[in-house]
Design a protein around this motif. Sequence first.
Motif, PDB file in Angstrom:
ATOM      1  N   ARG A 290       0.748  -0.799   0.115  1.00 34.16           N
ATOM      2  CA  ARG A 290      -0.257  -0.200  -0.109  1.00 34.16           C
ATOM      3  C   ARG A 290       0.333   1.598  -0.267  1.00 34.16           C
ATOM      4  NH1 ARG A 290      -5.334   0.323   2.587  1.00 34.16           N
ATOM      5  NH2 ARG A 290      -6.120   2.599   2.668  1.00 34.16           N
ATOM      6  N   SER A 291       0.599   2.243  -0.711  1.00 34.37           N
ATOM      7  CA  SER A 291       1.534   3.137  -1.018  1.00 34.37           C
ATOM      8  C   SER A 291       1.337   4.068   0.176  1.00 34.37           C
ATOM      9  CB  SER A 291       0.941   4.674  -2.170  1.00 34.37           C
ATOM     10  OG  SER A 291       1.909   5.270  -1.951  1.00 34.37           O
ATOM     11  N   PHE A 292       2.459   4.826   0.532  1.00 28.22           N
ATOM     12  CA  PHE A 292       2.053   5.753   1.563  1.00 28.22           C
ATOM     13  C   PHE A 292       2.571   7.346   1.666  1.00 28.22           C
ATOM     14  CE2 PHE A 292       6.406   4.111   1.771  1.00 28.22           C
ATOM     15  CZ  PHE A 292       7.541   4.932   2.101  1.00 28.22           C
ATOM     16  N   GLN A 293       2.858   7.550  -0.106  1.00 28.65           N
ATOM     17  CA  GLN A 293       2.888   8.240  -0.972  1.00 28.65           C
ATOM     18  C   GLN A 293       1.275   9.254  -0.857  1.00 28.65           C
ATOM     19  OE1 GLN A 293       4.879   9.731  -1.709  1.00 28.65           O
ATOM     20  NE2 GLN A 293       6.399   8.474  -1.940  1.00 28.65           N
ATOM     21  N   LYS A 294       1.443  10.885  -1.116  1.00 31.28           N
ATOM     22  CA  LYS A 294       0.147  11.877  -0.698  1.00 31.28           C
ATOM     23  C   LYS A 294      -0.991  11.548  -1.135  1.00 31.28           C
ATOM     24  CE  LYS A 294       0.261  15.180   2.871  1.00 31.28           C
ATOM     25  NZ  LYS A 294       1.508  14.332   3.584  1.00 31.28           N
ATOM     26  N   ASN A 295      -0.506  11.671  -2.840  1.00 31.80           N
ATOM     27  CA  ASN A 295      -1.473  11.573  -3.902  1.00 31.80           C
ATOM     28  C   ASN A 295      -1.213   9.973  -4.433  1.00 31.80           C
ATOM     29  OD1 ASN A 295      -3.648  13.224  -3.377  1.00 31.80           O
ATOM     30  ND2 ASN A 295      -2.188  14.387  -3.431  1.00 31.80           N
ATOM     31  N   PRO A 296      -1.147   9.072  -4.610  1.00 28.00           N
ATOM     32  CA  PRO A 296      -0.230   7.849  -5.121  1.00 28.00           C
ATOM     33  C   PRO A 296      -0.899   8.314  -6.255  1.00 28.00           C
ATOM     34  CG  PRO A 296      -1.667   6.819  -4.137  1.00 28.00           C
ATOM     35  CD  PRO A 296      -1.769   8.332  -3.041  1.00 28.00           C
ATOM     36  N   TYR A 297       0.110   7.557  -7.829  1.00 29.80           N
ATOM     37  CA  TYR A 297      -0.445   7.392  -8.279  1.00 29.80           C
ATOM     38  C   TYR A 297      -1.162   5.300  -8.782  1.00 29.80           C
ATOM     39  CZ  TYR A 297       0.247   4.268 -13.033  1.00 29.80           C
ATOM     40  OH  TYR A 297      -0.034   3.771 -14.011  1.00 29.80           O
ATOM     41  N   ARG A 298      -0.709   4.801  -7.899  1.00 34.88           N
ATOM     42  CA  ARG A 298      -1.384   3.623  -7.953  1.00 34.88           C
ATOM     43  C   ARG A 298      -1.162   3.137  -6.195  1.00 34.88           C
ATOM     44  NH1 ARG A 298       1.261  -0.983 -10.087  1.00 34.88           N
ATOM     45  NH2 ARG A 298      -0.682  -1.323 -11.825  1.00 34.88           N
ATOM     46  N   LYS A 299      -2.325   3.165  -4.928  1.00 32.68           N
ATOM     47  CA  LYS A 299      -2.627   3.242  -4.178  1.00 32.68           C
ATOM     48  C   LYS A 299      -2.406   1.548  -3.604  1.00 32.68           C
ATOM     49  CE  LYS A 299      -6.238   4.655  -0.321  1.00 32.68           C
ATOM     50  NZ  LYS A 299      -7.724   5.647  -0.121  1.00 32.68           N
ATOM     51  N   TYR A 300      -2.710   0.522  -4.210  1.00 34.21           N
ATOM     52  CA  TYR A 300      -2.560  -0.383  -3.785  1.00 34.21           C
ATOM     53  C   TYR A 300      -1.466  -1.645  -5.072  1.00 34.21           C
ATOM     54  CZ  TYR A 300      -6.732   0.187  -0.593  1.00 34.21           C
ATOM     55  OH  TYR A 300      -7.532   1.156   0.067  1.00 34.21           O
ATOM     56  N   LYS A 301      -1.037  -2.196  -4.491  1.00 31.90           N
ATOM     57  CA  LYS A 301      -0.444  -3.603  -5.502  1.00 31.90           C
ATOM     58  C   LYS A 301      -0.288  -4.950  -4.804  1.00 31.90           C
ATOM     59  CE  LYS A 301       3.120  -3.955  -8.887  1.00 31.90           C
ATOM     60  NZ  LYS A 301       2.449  -4.807  -9.926  1.00 31.90           N
TER      61      LYS A 301
END
Length: 195
Positions: free
Chosen positions: A57-68
């Motif tokens: 799960r991305s920990f960036q504020k506005n990720p390109y992809r939230k989950y992978k």
Amino acid sequence: PTNLTARQALSYLKRRGVTMDDIIKYDIGYCRYGEYSDMIIIPSYDLNGQLNYFTARSFQKNPYRKYKNPSVSRDIIPFEMFINWNSPLILCEGPFDAMAIKRNAIPLLGKNIQTNLMKKIILSKVEKIYIALDSDAIKSSLTFCEKFMNEGKEVHLLEMDDKDPSELGFSRFTELIQKSTPLNLSGLLGKKLSL
């Protein structure tokens, strides 16, 4: 942690209510580079402590992809290493929910119960099951309730008012469990009719 990525990952986990104890218990990591860069990695281990799946799960504020998620079968028993099959079980949607619940919680990694998990629950000695799925999964929840009730299990459907266990936190979620009453047939029918 000294590097920026590690600090961002840690800060994200803290915001999600994950403690250092949780990080150690669940063996949580993060990736700096590659396919899962800037993602928290939450592994799942089977009964023997072997890796059987992981969620990223991305920990960036506005990720390109939230989950992978990895392209392997999800027909596993998530967090099985932590499950006591002689105690009441709590079924929830995601790993962060299971961590917030803290004990005997199985994240479904979605809104469905995979075949192996369903089989294991039905054949287990577990007598009491709490279902804590998000309110948008009420149809699935009721289907599971009915299935488990037909198998002679005591089922509690937790109503969390459009929140999930990780938003409620351990104390409020525990209160919900303590106040919940077993679902009976007329209660189940009533809920089905109100859909």
